[in-house]
Design an enzyme around this catalytic site. Structure first.
Site, mmCIF file in Angstrom:
data_model
loop_
_atom_site.group_PDB
_atom_site.id
_atom_site.type_symbol
_atom_site.label_atom_id
_atom_site.label_comp_id
_atom_site.label_asym_id
_atom_site.label_seq_id
_atom_site.Cartn_x
_atom_site.Cartn_y
_atom_site.Cartn_z
ATOM 1 N N ARG A 243 0.859 -1.180 0.000
ATOM 2 C CA ARG A 243 0.000 0.000 0.000
ATOM 3 C C ARG A 243 0.896 1.230 0.000
ATOM 4 O O ARG A 243 1.948 1.243 0.653
ATOM 5 C CB ARG A 243 -0.896 0.036 1.247
ATOM 6 C CG ARG A 243 -2.062 -0.954 1.230
ATOM 7 C CD ARG A 243 -3.123 -0.601 0.194
ATOM 8 N NE ARG A 243 -4.241 -1.533 0.189
ATOM 9 C CZ ARG A 243 -4.325 -2.617 -0.607
ATOM 10 N NH1 ARG A 243 -3.355 -2.888 -1.462
ATOM 11 N NH2 ARG A 243 -5.386 -3.397 -0.555
ATOM 12 N N GLU A 272 -3.501 7.396 -4.347
ATOM 13 C CA GLU A 272 -3.893 6.890 -5.674
ATOM 14 C C GLU A 272 -5.392 7.059 -5.909
ATOM 15 O O GLU A 272 -6.169 6.970 -4.953
ATOM 16 C CB GLU A 272 -3.458 5.427 -5.847
ATOM 17 C CG GLU A 272 -4.097 4.449 -4.895
ATOM 18 C CD GLU A 272 -3.516 3.041 -5.034
ATOM 19 O OE1 GLU A 272 -2.285 2.865 -4.961
ATOM 20 O OE2 GLU A 272 -4.343 2.120 -5.226
ATOM 21 N N HIS A 290 -1.337 0.196 -9.758
ATOM 22 C CA HIS A 290 -1.949 -0.776 -8.834
ATOM 23 C C HIS A 290 -2.526 -1.975 -9.599
ATOM 24 O O HIS A 290 -3.736 -2.233 -9.558
ATOM 25 C CB HIS A 290 -3.031 -0.099 -7.974
ATOM 26 C CG HIS A 290 -3.341 -0.864 -6.718
ATOM 27 N ND1 HIS A 290 -3.742 -0.263 -5.545
ATOM 28 C CD2 HIS A 290 -3.294 -2.201 -6.441
ATOM 29 C CE1 HIS A 290 -3.956 -1.190 -4.621
ATOM 30 N NE2 HIS A 290 -3.695 -2.380 -5.148
#
Ligand code: 8YV
Length: 330
Positions: A243, A272, A290
């Site tokens: 993360r 993000e 991601h």
């Protein structure tokens, strides 16, 4: 179940057709199939009268939201990470929470290793140069990067994905594996992986390639910052597939700019889909949006598992992967 009165659920993100069909067979489905996630206000609105919700990592389930949606009994996320869900608040309100472990382990480890390779071997930099017409000639050190095989692979967070990355490093690339984790692995697992447990500082000092795979929590927030980066080798690469909030991105950008570490590969970002502008202009960072678990078979499996959890949770069966199973026996 009485087909005439199906329980009402919200499917808050687009799901594969076969998964949506399974959910529609079991439930009255309110479906959000837009590209953009529902705003917190729209999510609250759409949860009114719903007993279950299918979400992904982009929907936040807070105590406040739970209080505004008192009919909710199950929150099933199509993700292994669950830092977007207030698990304690769900448990306190007897709301079951499930995630999707295991089905994404190998694909995510594949990607973690690919990002390590791309970062160490300067693949994005080379492609950018080529596309921009900058490939004019050859020299002995043209785009020369870091060695991967035979070097030391450091892993921070040795859960399922960390172990799968360790296997790739050890058996595919002959790397020495060192790791740090909240708890040490059993001796037989360490022996199988050839992994040596070390303190966090020693991990930072020893790793030629450091991969972050630990869960995000208040404790792991910015646990890689200026002080930690200062311990790393100037030749080291840092890879984050966990993360974004684990890394202090301003400190990382400064370390990359000043070549205090060689390079970084980032698949996750603190804000993000917004990316810290300081990272965007640096040549020695590989940036991906991601996508570590993004293969079609894995995404189908994740969606199916999230749906299986939701169906089980609301039909009195045992959900395959509950995070707070104590809710079921309460
Ligand atoms: C997903 C992830 O892409 O599973 C996780 O925790 O970070 C990724 O696999 C995403 O969160 C989907 O919900």
């Amino acid at each position: 179940m009485n087909a005439a009165v199906k329980p009402a659920v919200l499917v808050a993100r687009r799901a594969p057709t076969e998964v949506l069909e399974a959910l529609r067979a079991a439930f009255e489905v309110d479906y959000h199939d837009g590209e953009v996630p529902l705003s917190p206000e729209a999510l609250r609105e759409r949860l009114q009268g719903k007993v279950g919700v299918y979400i992904t990592g982009t929907e936040r389930i807070t105590a406040e939201l739970l209080d505004a949606a008192p009919s909710l009994r199950a929150v099933c996320t199509m993700s292994v990470g669950y830092n977007h869900i207030d698990l304690a608040a769900c448990t306190a309100r007897r709301v079951l929470v499930t995630n999707t472990p295991d089905v994404l382990t190998e694909s995510t480890a594949d990607f973690g290793f690919a990002l390590l390779m791309a970062t160490a071997r300067r693949m994005s930099e080379g492609e950018r140069l080529l596309r921009d017409g900058g490939w004019k000639s050859w020299s002995w050190d043209f785009l020369a990067g870091a060695e991967v095989h035979g070097t030391t692979l450091g892993i921070l967070g040795m859960g399922r994905i960390g172990q799968a990355i360790a296997r790739r490093g050890r058996f595919g690339f002959g790397m020495q594996v060192v790791y740090h984790n909240r708890s040490r692995l059993p001796a037989d697992t360490e022996a199988e992986l050839g992994a040596r447990y070390v303190g966090k500082d020693e991990l930072l000092r020893a790793a030629d390639h450091l991969v972050l795979v630990l869960p995000y929590s208040p404790e792991s927030h910015h646990c890689i910052g200026a002080a930690e980066l200062a311990l790393m080798k100037p030749t080291a690469t840092l890879v984050n597939v966990a993360r974004g909030g684990i890394v202090d991105e301003d400190a990382l950008a400064a370390a990359l700019r000043e070549r205090r570490i060689a390079a970084a590969g980032l698949d996750v970002f603190e804000g993000e889909p917004r990316v810290n502008p300081a990272l965007l202009t640096l040549p020695n960072v590989v940036l991906t949006p991601h996508i570590a678990s993004a293969t079609l078979p894995t995404r189908h499996a994740m969606a199916a598992l999230a749906a299986d959890n939701l169906i089980a949770a609301l039909t009195g069966a045992a959900p395959p992967t509950p995070l707070n199973p104590e809710v079921l026996s309460a």
